[in-house]
Design a protein around this motif. Structure first.
Motif, PDB file in Angstrom:
ATOM      1  N   THR A  78       0.825  -1.213   0.000  1.00  0.00           N
ATOM      2  CA  THR A  78       0.000   0.000   0.000  1.00  0.00           C
ATOM      3  C   THR A  78       0.859   1.263   0.000  1.00  0.00           C
ATOM      4  OG1 THR A  78      -0.125   0.128   2.403  1.00  0.00           O
ATOM      5  CG2 THR A  78      -1.796  -1.186   1.287  1.00  0.00           C
ATOM      6  N   GLY A  81      -2.906   4.018   1.563  1.00  0.00           N
ATOM      7  CA  GLY A  81      -4.213   3.375   1.494  1.00  0.00           C
ATOM      8  C   GLY A  81      -4.645   2.931   0.116  1.00  0.00           C
ATOM      9  N   THR A 114       1.088  -3.667   4.637  1.00  0.00           N
ATOM     10  CA  THR A 114       1.012  -2.281   5.082  1.00  0.00           C
ATOM     11  C   THR A 114       2.037  -2.058   6.191  1.00  0.00           C
ATOM     12  OG1 THR A 114      -0.757  -2.921   6.615  1.00  0.00           O
ATOM     13  CG2 THR A 114      -1.424  -1.925   4.543  1.00  0.00           C
ATOM     14  N   HIS A 118      -3.406  -0.097  10.453  1.00  0.00           N
ATOM     15  CA  HIS A 118      -4.408   0.829   9.925  1.00  0.00           C
ATOM     16  C   HIS A 118      -3.948   1.466   8.607  1.00  0.00           C
ATOM     17  CE1 HIS A 118      -5.786   0.174  13.974  1.00  0.00           C
ATOM     18  NE2 HIS A 118      -4.663   0.683  14.442  1.00  0.00           N
ATOM     19  N   GLY A 119      -3.079   0.743   7.897  1.00  0.00           N
ATOM     20  CA  GLY A 119      -2.473   1.306   6.694  1.00  0.00           C
ATOM     21  C   GLY A 119      -3.302   1.199   5.427  1.00  0.00           C
ATOM     22  N   GLY A 120      -4.477   0.560   5.492  1.00  0.00           N
ATOM     23  CA  GLY A 120      -5.361   0.565   4.332  1.00  0.00           C
ATOM     24  C   GLY A 120      -5.400  -0.705   3.528  1.00  0.00           C
ATOM     25  N   GLN A 121      -5.307  -1.866   4.183  1.00  0.00           N
ATOM     26  CA  GLN A 121      -5.388  -3.111   3.417  1.00  0.00           C
ATOM     27  C   GLN A 121      -6.744  -3.254   2.731  1.00  0.00           C
ATOM     28  OE1 GLN A 121      -3.967  -6.603   5.494  1.00  0.00           O
ATOM     29  NE2 GLN A 121      -2.119  -5.583   6.198  1.00  0.00           N
ATOM     30  N   GLU A 122      -7.811  -2.820   3.378  1.00  0.00           N
ATOM     31  CA  GLU A 122      -9.143  -2.940   2.779  1.00  0.00           C
ATOM     32  C   GLU A 122      -9.371  -1.876   1.698  1.00  0.00           C
ATOM     33  OE1 GLU A 122     -12.245  -3.279   5.649  1.00  0.00           O
ATOM     34  OE2 GLU A 122     -11.343  -5.002   6.647  1.00  0.00           O
ATOM     35  N   THR A 123      -8.929  -0.640   1.935  1.00  0.00           N
ATOM     36  CA  THR A 123      -9.124   0.402   0.913  1.00  0.00           C
ATOM     37  C   THR A 123      -8.287   0.109  -0.329  1.00  0.00           C
ATOM     38  OG1 THR A 123      -7.420   1.789   1.947  1.00  0.00           O
ATOM     39  CG2 THR A 123      -9.721   2.196   2.577  1.00  0.00           C
ATOM     40  N   THR A 124      -7.145  -0.523  -0.135  1.00  0.00           N
ATOM     41  CA  THR A 124      -6.323  -0.908  -1.287  1.00  0.00           C
ATOM     42  C   THR A 124      -7.058  -1.931  -2.145  1.00  0.00           C
ATOM     43  OG1 THR A 124      -4.300  -0.473  -0.037  1.00  0.00           O
ATOM     44  CG2 THR A 124      -4.094  -1.853  -1.992  1.00  0.00           C
TER      45      THR A 124
END
Length: 250
Positions: A78, A81, A114, A118-124
């Motif tokens: 990521t 995000g 990530t 909270h680094g954005g695995q889902e938003t990625t």
């Protein structure tokens, strides 16, 4: 057997390590697997300043090669995000495949790395899904298919969108045994889906051949079976007679 490409970008090898364990899961189900990395967009001088290790000994993917696979698992580190420029550059190169629908009906999944939880695995994952949607590729989420995803006693990467690892901002943390186990589960489950789909296709094809009204004549040309022709002629005649006996009023 279905063929799956694992395609990734991995600057510090965290995603590559996950890819190797996803490969184990895929191969445990007998699926044919090939690993590829996307082309690098940074020059060697910048990579040296970033203290990046040498690239894995894995071939570079080209867009046209995607046509050969039945499914893809994309390893996405990521950047704020979303996935990095190297992945975007490769996906943007698939425009020719999009224009011909060459990837429509194939399957894809995602996995991640990530710096933090909270680094954005889902938003990625969500940013990747837009590419799949435009190509007509079927996105395969992971769900909570591995019990480690419920573990809150320690840091565990991954989400319903796919396996993942948490690398720390300096890349010092390597994938844990739990994260690697999640990766193997994702590979295994993805393979099972493709195998089920392949068997379903085979069954449907056989059924269609048994029930199809179209056969081949001696010249190798398609022709309709005689009994089907007879039934069709009878229906047309009955339809004409029915119309004559009806009064159509406005």
């Amino acid at each position: 057997m279905p063929k799956v490409f694992i395609i990734f970008y991995s600057l510090y090898h965290h995603v590559y390590t996950l890819a190797q364990h996803i490969q184990k899961g895929l191969e445990s189900q007998g699926v044919e697997v090939e690993l590829y990395q996307v082309p690098e967009t940074l020059d060697d001088a910048i990579l040296e300043k970033m203290h990046a290790p040498a690239k894995p000994d894995v071939p570079i993917i080209t867009a046209d090669k995607l046509k050969e696979a039945d499914g893809f698992l994309l390893g996405l580190p990521t950047r704020f995000g979303i996935f990095p420029a190297q992945i975007k550059s490769f996906l943007d190169s698939t425009g020719g495949l999009w224009s011909t629908g060459a990837l429509a009906g194939k399957f894809a999944g995602t996995f991640f790395s990530t710096a933090s939880q909270h680094g954005g695995q889902e938003t990625t994952a969500m940013t990747a899904i837009t590419y799949f949607a435009h190509h007509g590729i079927n996105y395969v989420p992971f769900g909570f298919a591995n019990p480690h995803l419920f573990d809150n006693t320690e840091v565990v990467g991954g989400s319903p969108y796919g396996a993942g690892t948490v690398a720390n901002g300096d890349g010092s943390r390597q994938p844990s045994e739990k994260e690697l186990d999640i990766a193997e589960t994702q590979g295994s489950n993805f393979a099972k889906l493709l195998l089920t789909f392949e068997k379903g296709q085979s069954i449907v094809t056989k059924q269609e051949k048994k029930t199809s009204p179209v056969t081949e004549n001696g010249n190798g040309q398609a022709s309709v079976q005689p009994e089907i022709k007879s039934k069709a002629k009878k229906v047309r005649e009955e339809s004409k007679a029915d119309k004559k006996n009806k009064c159509f009023c406005m």
